[in-house]
Scaffold this motif. Sequence first.
Motif, PDB file in Angstrom:
ATOM      1  N   ALA A 151       1.711  -3.545 -10.757  1.00 11.27           N
ATOM      2  CA  ALA A 151       2.190  -4.581  -9.835  1.00 11.27           C
ATOM      3  C   ALA A 151       3.348  -5.379 -10.407  1.00 11.27           C
ATOM      4  CB  ALA A 151       1.049  -5.512  -9.435  1.00 11.27           C
ATOM      5  N   ASP A 152       3.323  -5.673 -11.706  1.00 10.96           N
ATOM      6  CA  ASP A 152       4.414  -6.447 -12.310  1.00 10.96           C
ATOM      7  C   ASP A 152       5.757  -5.754 -12.128  1.00 10.96           C
ATOM      8  OD1 ASP A 152       2.740  -8.476 -13.083  1.00 10.96           O
ATOM      9  OD2 ASP A 152       2.527  -7.771 -15.148  1.00 10.96           O
ATOM     10  N   SER A 153       5.780  -4.441 -12.350  1.00 11.62           N
ATOM     11  CA  SER A 153       7.050  -3.717 -12.201  1.00 11.62           C
ATOM     12  C   SER A 153       7.467  -3.633 -10.736  1.00 11.62           C
ATOM     13  CB  SER A 153       6.972  -2.328 -12.833  1.00 11.62           C
ATOM     14  OG  SER A 153       5.984  -1.547 -12.205  1.00 11.62           O
ATOM     15  N   VAL A 154       6.504  -3.566  -9.837  1.00  8.94           N
ATOM     16  CA  VAL A 154       6.806  -3.556  -8.399  1.00  8.94           C
ATOM     17  C   VAL A 154       7.447  -4.887  -8.005  1.00  8.94           C
ATOM     18  CG1 VAL A 154       5.781  -3.493  -6.086  1.00  8.94           C
ATOM     19  CG2 VAL A 154       5.011  -1.882  -7.832  1.00  8.94           C
ATOM     20  N   ILE A 155       6.881  -5.977  -8.487  1.00  6.86           N
ATOM     21  CA  ILE A 155       7.418  -7.316  -8.188  1.00  6.86           C
ATOM     22  C   ILE A 155       8.807  -7.478  -8.801  1.00  6.86           C
ATOM     23  CG2 ILE A 155       7.093  -9.797  -8.613  1.00  6.86           C
ATOM     24  CD1 ILE A 155       4.018  -9.187  -8.410  1.00  6.86           C
ATOM     25  N   LYS A 156       8.968  -7.014 -10.045  1.00 11.13           N
ATOM     26  CA  LYS A 156      10.283  -7.103 -10.693  1.00 11.13           C
ATOM     27  C   LYS A 156      11.347  -6.319  -9.929  1.00 11.13           C
ATOM     28  CE  LYS A 156       8.656  -8.030 -15.338  1.00 11.13           C
ATOM     29  NZ  LYS A 156       8.372  -7.485 -16.659  1.00 11.13           N
ATOM     30  N   ALA A 157      10.921  -5.274  -9.237  1.00 12.84           N
ATOM     31  CA  ALA A 157      11.853  -4.476  -8.433  1.00 12.84           C
ATOM     32  C   ALA A 157      12.136  -5.140  -7.085  1.00 12.84           C
ATOM     33  CB  ALA A 157      11.297  -3.069  -8.221  1.00 12.84           C
ATOM     34  N   GLY A 158      11.578  -6.347  -6.890  1.00 12.27           N
ATOM     35  CA  GLY A 158      11.827  -7.090  -5.660  1.00 12.27           C
ATOM     36  C   GLY A 158      10.989  -6.648  -4.482  1.00 12.27           C
ATOM     37  N   LYS A 159       9.899  -5.957  -4.749  1.00 12.83           N
ATOM     38  CA  LYS A 159       9.036  -5.465  -3.681  1.00 12.83           C
ATOM     39  C   LYS A 159       7.723  -6.237  -3.670  1.00 12.83           C
ATOM     40  CE  LYS A 159      10.974  -0.859  -3.967  1.00 12.83           C
ATOM     41  NZ  LYS A 159      10.719   0.549  -4.247  1.00 12.83           N
ATOM     42  N   ASN A 160       7.108  -6.281  -2.503  1.00 14.10           N
ATOM     43  CA  ASN A 160       5.816  -6.929  -2.328  1.00 14.10           C
ATOM     44  C   ASN A 160       4.728  -5.881  -2.553  1.00 14.10           C
ATOM     45  OD1 ASN A 160       3.366  -7.764  -1.102  1.00 14.10           O
ATOM     46  ND2 ASN A 160       4.468  -9.185   0.221  1.00 14.10           N
ATOM     47  N   PRO A 161       3.840  -6.074  -3.551  1.00 15.63           N
ATOM     48  CA  PRO A 161       2.804  -5.065  -3.810  1.00 15.63           C
ATOM     49  C   PRO A 161       1.902  -4.781  -2.616  1.00 15.63           C
ATOM     50  CG  PRO A 161       2.760  -6.782  -5.497  1.00 15.63           C
ATOM     51  CD  PRO A 161       3.776  -7.182  -4.482  1.00 15.63           C
ATOM     52  N   PHE A 162       1.636  -5.801  -1.789  1.00  9.08           N
ATOM     53  CA  PHE A 162       0.770  -5.581  -0.628  1.00  9.08           C
ATOM     54  C   PHE A 162       1.464  -4.715   0.421  1.00  9.08           C
ATOM     55  CE2 PHE A 162      -0.974  -9.427  -2.549  1.00  9.08           C
ATOM     56  CZ  PHE A 162      -2.287  -9.033  -2.694  1.00  9.08           C
ATOM     57  N   TRP A 201       1.453  -1.228  -0.963  1.00  5.74           N
ATOM     58  CA  TRP A 201       0.118  -0.651  -0.788  1.00  5.74           C
ATOM     59  C   TRP A 201      -0.047  -0.140   0.636  1.00  5.74           C
ATOM     60  CZ3 TRP A 201      -3.518  -2.910   2.581  1.00  5.74           C
ATOM     61  CH2 TRP A 201      -4.764  -2.278   2.603  1.00  5.74           C
ATOM     62  N   LYS A 202       0.354  -0.961   1.599  1.00  7.69           N
ATOM     63  CA  LYS A 202       0.238  -0.576   3.003  1.00  7.69           C
ATOM     64  C   LYS A 202       1.030   0.703   3.264  1.00  7.69           C
ATOM     65  CE  LYS A 202       1.160  -2.384   7.584  1.00  7.69           C
ATOM     66  NZ  LYS A 202       1.463  -3.565   8.377  1.00  7.69           N
ATOM     67  N   THR A 203       2.226   0.793   2.719  1.00 12.73           N
ATOM     68  CA  THR A 203       3.048   1.990   2.870  1.00 12.73           C
ATOM     69  C   THR A 203       2.352   3.213   2.277  1.00 12.73           C
ATOM     70  OG1 THR A 203       5.054   0.658   2.810  1.00 12.73           O
ATOM     71  CG2 THR A 203       5.308   2.991   2.317  1.00 12.73           C
ATOM     72  N   CYS A 204       1.619   3.005   1.186  1.00 11.60           N
ATOM     73  CA  CYS A 204       0.889   4.109   0.541  1.00 11.60           C
ATOM     74  C   CYS A 204      -0.243   4.648   1.410  1.00 11.60           C
ATOM     75  CB  CYS A 204       0.284   3.643  -0.777  1.00 11.60           C
ATOM     76  SG  CYS A 204       1.404   3.511  -2.135  1.00 11.60           S
ATOM     77  N   VAL A 205      -0.909   3.781   2.163  1.00 11.53           N
ATOM     78  CA  VAL A 205      -2.137   4.207   2.850  1.00 11.53           C
ATOM     79  C   VAL A 205      -1.951   4.534   4.329  1.00 11.53           C
ATOM     80  CG1 VAL A 205      -3.629   3.015   1.198  1.00 11.53           C
ATOM     81  CG2 VAL A 205      -2.978   1.846   3.301  1.00 11.53           C
ATOM     82  N   VAL A 206      -1.068   3.833   5.032  1.00  8.77           N
ATOM     83  CA  VAL A 206      -0.902   4.074   6.471  1.00  8.77           C
ATOM     84  C   VAL A 206      -0.343   5.480   6.690  1.00  8.77           C
ATOM     85  CG1 VAL A 206       0.355   3.371   8.553  1.00  8.77           C
ATOM     86  CG2 VAL A 206      -0.712   1.639   7.090  1.00  8.77           C
ATOM     87  N   GLY A 207      -0.963   6.178   7.640  1.00 11.30           N
ATOM     88  CA  GLY A 207      -0.557   7.548   7.956  1.00 11.30           C
ATOM     89  C   GLY A 207      -1.314   8.607   7.170  1.00 11.30           C
ATOM     90  N   LYS A 208      -2.140   8.162   6.240  1.00 12.29           N
ATOM     91  CA  LYS A 208      -2.919   9.088   5.416  1.00 12.29           C
ATOM     92  C   LYS A 208      -4.353   9.174   5.950  1.00 12.29           C
ATOM     93  CE  LYS A 208       0.282   9.328   2.030  1.00 12.29           C
ATOM     94  NZ  LYS A 208       1.165   8.249   2.314  1.00 12.29           N
ATOM     95  N   PRO A 209      -5.032  10.298   5.672  1.00 11.22           N
ATOM     96  CA  PRO A 209      -6.438  10.382   6.079  1.00 11.22           C
ATOM     97  C   PRO A 209      -7.304   9.465   5.229  1.00 11.22           C
ATOM     98  CG  PRO A 209      -5.691  12.461   5.085  1.00 11.22           C
ATOM     99  CD  PRO A 209      -4.537  11.521   5.073  1.00 11.22           C
ATOM    100  N   PHE A 210      -8.276   8.847   5.856  1.00  6.42           N
ATOM    101  CA  PHE A 210      -9.251   8.039   5.134  1.00  6.42           C
ATOM    102  C   PHE A 210     -10.188   8.995   4.412  1.00  6.42           C
ATOM    103  CE2 PHE A 210     -12.808   5.098   4.600  1.00  6.42           C
ATOM    104  CZ  PHE A 210     -12.131   3.939   4.254  1.00  6.42           C
ATOM    105  N   ASN A 243      -4.834  -6.536   3.717  1.00  9.95           N
ATOM    106  CA  ASN A 243      -5.853  -7.192   2.909  1.00  9.95           C
ATOM    107  C   ASN A 243      -5.502  -8.645   2.686  1.00  9.95           C
ATOM    108  OD1 ASN A 243      -4.000  -6.983   0.777  1.00  9.95           O
ATOM    109  ND2 ASN A 243      -5.046  -5.285  -0.151  1.00  9.95           N
ATOM    110  N   GLY A 244      -6.529  -9.377   2.312  1.00  6.49           N
ATOM    111  CA  GLY A 244      -6.386 -10.818   2.176  1.00  6.49           C
ATOM    112  C   GLY A 244      -6.555 -11.488   3.530  1.00  6.49           C
ATOM    113  N   GLY A 245      -6.603 -12.774   3.502  1.00  7.57           N
ATOM    114  CA  GLY A 245      -6.766 -13.535   4.733  1.00  7.57           C
ATOM    115  C   GLY A 245      -6.726 -15.012   4.443  1.00  7.57           C
TER     116      GLY A 245
END
Length: 168
Positions: free
Chosen positions: A9-20, A23-32, A146-148
């Motif tokens: 997550a630290d490297s993701v944030i340093k790259a200017g991206k939001n980890p959440f 994450w959403k990009t990683c899972v949406v469109g994939k089979p559960f 996630n989160g709320g």
Amino acid sequence: CAKNLFIKADSVIKAGKNPFEEWKTCVVGKPFPDFSAKTITGDAVAFDKLKGTIIVINFWFIGCHPCIAELPALSKLVKEYQGKGVVFLAFTWETVASIRKDFLSKYKLDFTILPEANELISKVSGSGYPTTYILDKNGIIKEAWNGGSTDETAKTEAYLKAKPIIDI
């Protein structure tokens, strides 16, 4: 990619991206992932038997304040889609005994509760709770978050997020 994302997550944030969002990009469109579990009442639930229905999955735990705060929104979803081919599942690592004693004695959750779901949680959880997935009739993740919040918006937030996705 979702599991590794929060490790780095630290490297993701340093790259200017939001980890959440990543994450959403990683899972949406994939089979559960496939699962089978027992409900709080001991009934069996098997993922392959739910094909053909929309599935709303919520990961929660007793001490999660946002999880408790969103209960009215989740209950509203269940009531609205009752008998309309939508299944609502709530997975937790909590035990049946603790759910009955420490949760159901104070709150109502209209989802089918699946306790002691550590194996599935380790496969799919993000880094925040609650975590919600909406699956299409083929078991593909259509939406995830996630989160709320714990303020007044929590009473409608999950409903407002989920309804347009379920209705597609």
